[in-house]
Design a protein around this motif. Sequence first.
Motif, PDB file in Angstrom:
ATOM      1  N   UNK A   7       6.599  22.409  46.508  1.00  0.00           N
ATOM      2  CA  UNK A   7       5.634  22.319  45.407  1.00  0.00           C
ATOM      3  C   UNK A   7       5.006  23.682  45.137  1.00  0.00           C
ATOM      4  N   UNK A   8       4.615  24.406  46.189  1.00  0.00           N
ATOM      5  CA  UNK A   8       3.982  25.706  46.001  1.00  0.00           C
ATOM      6  C   UNK A   8       4.946  26.718  45.386  1.00  0.00           C
ATOM      7  N   UNK A   9       6.218  26.633  45.733  1.00  0.00           N
ATOM      8  CA  UNK A   9       7.218  27.499  45.103  1.00  0.00           C
ATOM      9  C   UNK A   9       7.333  27.191  43.609  1.00  0.00           C
ATOM     10  N   UNK A  10       7.293  25.894  43.262  1.00  0.00           N
ATOM     11  CA  UNK A  10       7.384  25.492  41.848  1.00  0.00           C
ATOM     12  C   UNK A  10       6.156  25.943  41.068  1.00  0.00           C
ATOM     13  N   UNK A  11       4.963  25.692  41.626  1.00  0.00           N
ATOM     14  CA  UNK A  11       3.758  26.081  40.880  1.00  0.00           C
ATOM     15  C   UNK A  11       3.611  27.604  40.839  1.00  0.00           C
ATOM     16  N   UNK A  12       4.133  28.292  41.867  1.00  0.00           N
ATOM     17  CA  UNK A  12       4.136  29.750  41.831  1.00  0.00           C
ATOM     18  C   UNK A  12       4.985  30.282  40.686  1.00  0.00           C
ATOM     19  N   UNK A  13       6.122  29.641  40.439  1.00  0.00           N
ATOM     20  CA  UNK A  13       6.988  30.056  39.333  1.00  0.00           C
ATOM     21  C   UNK A  13       6.365  29.691  37.984  1.00  0.00           C
ATOM     22  N   UNK A  14       5.718  28.522  37.908  1.00  0.00           N
ATOM     23  CA  UNK A  14       4.993  28.161  36.688  1.00  0.00           C
ATOM     24  C   UNK A  14       3.897  29.190  36.412  1.00  0.00           C
ATOM     25  N   UNK A  15       3.194  29.597  37.458  1.00  0.00           N
ATOM     26  CA  UNK A  15       2.146  30.602  37.319  1.00  0.00           C
ATOM     27  C   UNK A  15       2.717  31.919  36.794  1.00  0.00           C
ATOM     28  N   UNK A  16       3.869  32.307  37.312  1.00  0.00           N
ATOM     29  CA  UNK A  16       4.523  33.538  36.854  1.00  0.00           C
ATOM     30  C   UNK A  16       4.882  33.440  35.372  1.00  0.00           C
ATOM     31  N   UNK A  17       5.336  32.255  34.954  1.00  0.00           N
ATOM     32  CA  UNK A  17       5.663  32.061  33.539  1.00  0.00           C
ATOM     33  C   UNK A  17       4.430  32.200  32.663  1.00  0.00           C
TER      34      UNK A  17
END
Length: 379
Positions: A7-17
């Motif tokens: 989950x943290x990897x996914x939200x980290x990528x969303x944050x980067x976007x």
Amino acid sequence: MADLLQLLLRVGEKAANVARVCRQEAPLFQLLVQEKTGDDKNKKFVQDFKTLADVVIQEMIRHDVGTQFPDMDGFIHGEESNKFENGLGESVTVTVCSTEEETAKLLATVLDGDHTAASLLAQAIHQDLATIEASTDGLTVPLSPSELGIWIDPIDATSQYIEGREEVVEEGVLSPSGLHCALVLIGVYLRSTGEPVMGVINQPFNHKDPTGGGWRGKHYWGVSYGNINVCSVSPPNCGPKGQQGLSVVLSSSEKQVVKEALTSLCGPDKLIYASGAGYKILCVIQGLSDIYVLSEGSTFKWDSCAPHALLRALGGGVVDLSKSLQSTCEGRDHNTELIYNQPYTEHKGADRWANHGGLVAYRDLSQLRSIIGALKGKL
């Protein structure tokens, strides 16, 4: 824990976007910058900016983690206040709503009615990313979400993000400044002891797509608890080094007495300067530098928690410099490692969570001892 990491990897990528979307709209970006004031201002800088991107990323991570892991709700902390003032002087509390349309409507009030920009942001916030590639299968850590807290730095090195210099960076070479230094940091700590147990770092502006598709990011992660130490970064194959081989990354504003002591230890060519506390610790993680030294109390728990977990997984750590200089322990002294559950109650605002004693980030304990030895009696 494997589910939390994914989950943290996914939200980290969303944050980067989100960070990338905000930079793509030049007129919008001018609206997003607001100077911090009062207790939330970082004393180190004359100007320290809060951006809507920061706030949106922080609240998105808080929303997504709290939804999937309700036991963590209330223990997800960030750098930013979620109150933002729009061009009309209206104070708006930024939250992530249940639908993309509702979030866009809220963001439009911050953006002075710019519905196009608000919709772009809301789309990035609510997108459902596929699982991020990570070797987490079989990762079993005997911890419950109810034992954990999170520190979020939505965009570390905000000044570099705002300035937006697009430095060309060679693979395996430290970047002193520019967008490359801006990171999304998500660190997980034990509520009981404050020790960091998991970290996710996303570098939104790692490289430009050669086909013209804009910026592409890169992520790093680590888990360290008990005998479990797993990291996406391989330990650098440095071999034994003499003191003259040690390289140290510093802030350009570091005290002259520190620079002189480290020059005497390592040699003048081994001091390197870079922006962003998170980025400098990432340089140590990647082996681009051996040690990061900071004598000032100008970093915070949200800066160090995530990369600290990765360093622990690699056999290193992050210590309080002031405590280390006073310590007589020759081995690994757990009393000097930074912890993340205790505020400095005598301070106010952001300073309650500052790393007041300065810090040293390291991979190798013998190298840490050399650095502490060189600085003893100098500070």
